[in-house]
Design a protein around this motif. Structure first.
Motif, PDB file in Angstrom:
ATOM      1  N   CYS A 262      -0.607  -2.322  13.531  1.00  0.00           N
ATOM      2  CA  CYS A 262      -1.393  -2.684  12.343  1.00  0.00           C
ATOM      3  C   CYS A 262      -2.633  -3.451  12.791  1.00  0.00           C
ATOM      4  N   LEU A 263      -3.614  -2.730  13.297  1.00  0.00           N
ATOM      5  CA  LEU A 263      -4.798  -3.377  13.860  1.00  0.00           C
ATOM      6  C   LEU A 263      -5.667  -4.040  12.804  1.00  0.00           C
ATOM      7  N   GLN A 264      -5.711  -3.458  11.607  1.00  0.00           N
ATOM      8  CA  GLN A 264      -6.562  -4.007  10.559  1.00  0.00           C
ATOM      9  C   GLN A 264      -5.769  -4.935   9.656  1.00  0.00           C
ATOM     10  N   SER A 265      -6.492  -5.634   8.800  1.00  0.00           N
ATOM     11  CA  SER A 265      -5.828  -6.485   7.820  1.00  0.00           C
ATOM     12  C   SER A 265      -4.938  -5.642   6.920  1.00  0.00           C
ATOM     13  N   THR A 266      -3.949  -6.274   6.343  1.00  0.00           N
ATOM     14  CA  THR A 266      -2.881  -5.522   5.668  1.00  0.00           C
ATOM     15  C   THR A 266      -3.377  -4.645   4.519  1.00  0.00           C
ATOM     16  N   ASP A 267      -4.475  -5.036   3.860  1.00  0.00           N
ATOM     17  CA  ASP A 267      -4.951  -4.216   2.741  1.00  0.00           C
ATOM     18  C   ASP A 267      -5.726  -2.973   3.203  1.00  0.00           C
ATOM     19  N   LYS A 268      -6.063  -2.906   4.514  1.00  0.00           N
ATOM     20  CA  LYS A 268      -6.799  -1.760   5.040  1.00  0.00           C
ATOM     21  C   LYS A 268      -6.043  -1.058   6.161  1.00  0.00           C
ATOM     22  N   ALA A 269      -4.846  -1.507   6.464  1.00  0.00           N
ATOM     23  CA  ALA A 269      -4.103  -1.006   7.614  1.00  0.00           C
ATOM     24  C   ALA A 269      -3.740   0.464   7.447  1.00  0.00           C
ATOM     25  N   GLN A 270      -3.471   1.121   8.592  1.00  0.00           N
ATOM     26  CA  GLN A 270      -3.196   2.557   8.586  1.00  0.00           C
ATOM     27  C   GLN A 270      -1.821   2.888   8.022  1.00  0.00           C
ATOM     28  N   PHE A 271      -0.916   1.913   7.946  1.00  0.00           N
ATOM     29  CA  PHE A 271       0.422   2.138   7.409  1.00  0.00           C
ATOM     30  C   PHE A 271       0.704   1.133   6.296  1.00  0.00           C
ATOM     31  N   SER A 272       1.308   1.612   5.206  1.00  0.00           N
ATOM     32  CA  SER A 272       1.670   0.696   4.121  1.00  0.00           C
ATOM     33  C   SER A 272       2.696  -0.326   4.591  1.00  0.00           C
ATOM     34  N   PHE A 273       3.452   0.042   5.625  1.00  0.00           N
ATOM     35  CA  PHE A 273       4.447  -0.859   6.221  1.00  0.00           C
ATOM     36  C   PHE A 273       3.824  -2.186   6.659  1.00  0.00           C
ATOM     37  N   CYS A 274       2.527  -2.151   7.015  1.00  0.00           N
ATOM     38  CA  CYS A 274       1.862  -3.343   7.535  1.00  0.00           C
ATOM     39  C   CYS A 274       1.756  -4.458   6.497  1.00  0.00           C
ATOM     40  N   GLY A 275       1.857  -4.111   5.231  1.00  0.00           N
ATOM     41  CA  GLY A 275       1.801  -5.145   4.194  1.00  0.00           C
ATOM     42  C   GLY A 275       3.160  -5.538   3.663  1.00  0.00           C
ATOM     43  N   SER A 276       4.216  -5.029   4.278  1.00  0.00           N
ATOM     44  CA  SER A 276       5.564  -5.285   3.766  1.00  0.00           C
ATOM     45  C   SER A 276       6.133  -6.601   4.277  1.00  0.00           C
ATOM     46  N   MET A 277       7.189  -7.055   3.602  1.00  0.00           N
ATOM     47  CA  MET A 277       7.880  -8.272   4.025  1.00  0.00           C
ATOM     48  C   MET A 277       8.572  -8.070   5.371  1.00  0.00           C
ATOM     49  N   ILE A 278       9.033  -6.817   5.614  1.00  0.00           N
ATOM     50  CA  ILE A 278       9.703  -6.534   6.893  1.00  0.00           C
ATOM     51  C   ILE A 278       8.734  -6.756   8.048  1.00  0.00           C
ATOM     52  N   TYR A 279       7.508  -6.227   7.897  1.00  0.00           N
ATOM     53  CA  TYR A 279       6.509  -6.405   8.962  1.00  0.00           C
ATOM     54  C   TYR A 279       6.153  -7.886   9.121  1.00  0.00           C
ATOM     55  N   ARG A 280       6.067  -8.589   8.018  1.00  0.00           N
ATOM     56  CA  ARG A 280       5.763 -10.019   8.061  1.00  0.00           C
ATOM     57  C   ARG A 280       6.798 -10.769   8.882  1.00  0.00           C
ATOM     58  N   HIS A 281       8.084 -10.451   8.658  1.00  0.00           N
ATOM     59  CA  HIS A 281       9.146 -11.121   9.395  1.00  0.00           C
ATOM     60  C   HIS A 281       9.181 -10.676  10.864  1.00  0.00           C
ATOM     61  N   ILE A 282       8.810  -9.418  11.110  1.00  0.00           N
ATOM     62  CA  ILE A 282       8.701  -8.960  12.502  1.00  0.00           C
ATOM     63  C   ILE A 282       7.640  -9.766  13.239  1.00  0.00           C
ATOM     64  N   ARG A 283       6.498 -10.006  12.586  1.00  0.00           N
ATOM     65  CA  ARG A 283       5.433 -10.771  13.212  1.00  0.00           C
ATOM     66  C   ARG A 283       5.864 -12.212  13.495  1.00  0.00           C
ATOM     67  N   ILE A 284       6.575 -12.809  12.571  1.00  0.00           N
ATOM     68  CA  ILE A 284       7.053 -14.184  12.780  1.00  0.00           C
ATOM     69  C   ILE A 284       8.030 -14.231  13.949  1.00  0.00           C
ATOM     70  N   PHE A 285       8.956 -13.256  13.981  1.00  0.00           N
ATOM     71  CA  PHE A 285       9.931 -13.187  15.079  1.00  0.00           C
ATOM     72  C   PHE A 285       9.225 -12.932  16.407  1.00  0.00           C
ATOM     73  N   ALA A 286       8.240 -12.029  16.397  1.00  0.00           N
ATOM     74  CA  ALA A 286       7.484 -11.733  17.619  1.00  0.00           C
ATOM     75  C   ALA A 286       6.736 -12.970  18.113  1.00  0.00           C
ATOM     76  N   ASN A 287       6.227 -13.748  17.174  1.00  0.00           N
ATOM     77  CA  ASN A 287       5.514 -14.974  17.538  1.00  0.00           C
ATOM     78  C   ASN A 287       6.454 -15.975  18.205  1.00  0.00           C
ATOM     79  N   LEU A 288       7.665 -16.083  17.665  1.00  0.00           N
ATOM     80  CA  LEU A 288       8.665 -16.968  18.275  1.00  0.00           C
ATOM     81  C   LEU A 288       8.978 -16.535  19.699  1.00  0.00           C
ATOM     82  N   LEU A 289       9.161 -15.231  19.905  1.00  0.00           N
ATOM     83  CA  LEU A 289       9.454 -14.715  21.245  1.00  0.00           C
ATOM     84  C   LEU A 289       8.278 -14.936  22.187  1.00  0.00           C
TER      85      LEU A 289
END
Length: 335
Positions: A262-289
């Protein structure tokens, strides 16, 4: 610090996540400070490879300090920071909030690990050239270049954040171009992740092949026990460093690929998944790692590096000092 969060609309972080991040920062600072203290204090650890590990520990310690300061003062602050003067606000925004320090220090950590790998590669694969190629002056110059390059590569981030005129915000984002976030994310993936990890992986593969060939040759020659001891020591050290590299790959990969997805901001991203809560939690988990990578190396040294474990006992236990000072250092011998 996560290498691309500010470029891609960092998800809102709950306070408990910030507390974990801040705790990671404190533990990482103390753990890497311990590595520096033990290696500097214990004489039988005084050799080139261990000095390079001290340099790596300093880079990781600064990463952890930056993580602690960022999560102590930013999106879900544990304390309220309100810089009063314009110059202080400007520095706060450009150095910390823009994540300039985060990018620079994580680059320094990755490339300093490359320097450690290079030293071991020459010692094992090209031992006859070790003394000529790895002089003190060359190593000092290389380390200085690594630090300078790490900060220079992150310079564009200084111009992505400035003090805000909004009374409710300290800083505001100001990209020089709308494609900046995408291009910079790809650039960091290639030069901060893919390039160093690929080069180090190839180097360790070559070292492993060389060590196996040396072991076979010693077996055929019925070499003395001292030669086997040196070879085993080298194998153990390479195994420890491969664990450090493996941890970096595991802990950084999720973050970098999540950003590439998801290179672009969530409202312009190539996948609708990029604006989902699942992706948000993936990013938080990835940040922790991602941040945990700068915490884990002292733990790896304790479990995988026998000489460091012995040095730890010497540094803090008087009864071990006499025994530790008499140890023969074969692990780091260049030949």
């Amino acid at each position: 610090m996560n290498a691309t969060d500010e470029l891609n609309e960092e998800p809102t972080v709950e306070k408990w996540v910030c507390q974990i991040m801040a705790a990671e920062g404190v533990i990482g600072v103390l753990g890497n400070l311990l590595v520096c203290y033990v290696i500097i204090r214990v004489k039988f650890l005084h050799n080139l490879t261990n000095y390079l590990l001290v340099n790596l520990a300093v880079a990781d310690m600064l990463v952890c300090l930056q993580v602690f300061l960022y999560y102590l003062t930013s999106d879900c602050p544990l304390i309220v920071v309100a810089p009063v003067s314009n110059s202080v606000r400007d520095l706060f925004c450009r150095l910390l909030q823009s994540k300039y320090l985060a990018f620079a220090l994580t680059n320094a950590s990755a490339y300093n690990l490359c320097v450690v790998t290079t030293e071991r590669y020459i010692a094992i694969v090209h031992p006859l050239h070790y003394a000529r190629k790895l002089t003190t002056a060359r190593i000092a110059t290389l380390i200085a270049l690594i630090w300078v390059i790490s900060f220079v590569l992150s310079l564009p981030l200084l111009f992505t954040m400035e003090p805000s005129n909004d009374a409710n915000k300290i800083c505001s984002i100001k990209y020089p171009h709308r494609l900046f976030a995408i291009l910079f994310s790809i650039f960091t993936f290639l030069f901060s992740y893919l390039l160093p990890l690929t080069l180090m992986s190839l180097a360790y593969y070559k070292m492993q092949v060389t060590l196996k060939r040396q072991a076979k040759a010693l077996n055929l020659q019925h070499a003395r026990a001292a030669a086997y001891d040196l070879l085993i020591a080298r194998q153990n050290l390479v195994s420890m460093l491969k664990t450090v590299l493996g941890a970096l790959i595991v802990l950084w990969t999720v973050d970098y690929f999540a950003v590439l997805l998801c290179l672009q901001s969530t409202d312009k991203a190539q996948f609708s998944f990029c604006g989902s809560m699942i992706y948000r939690h993936i990013r938080i988990f990835a940040n922790l790692l991602f941040n945990f990578n700068s915490v884990i190396n002292p733990i790896i040294y304790e479990f995988k590096y026998k000489k460091f474990r012995r040095g730890l006992k010497v540094a803090f236990c008087r009864c071990s000092k006499r025994q530790g000072g008499n140890g023969v250092d074969v692990e780091m011998a260049p030949l």
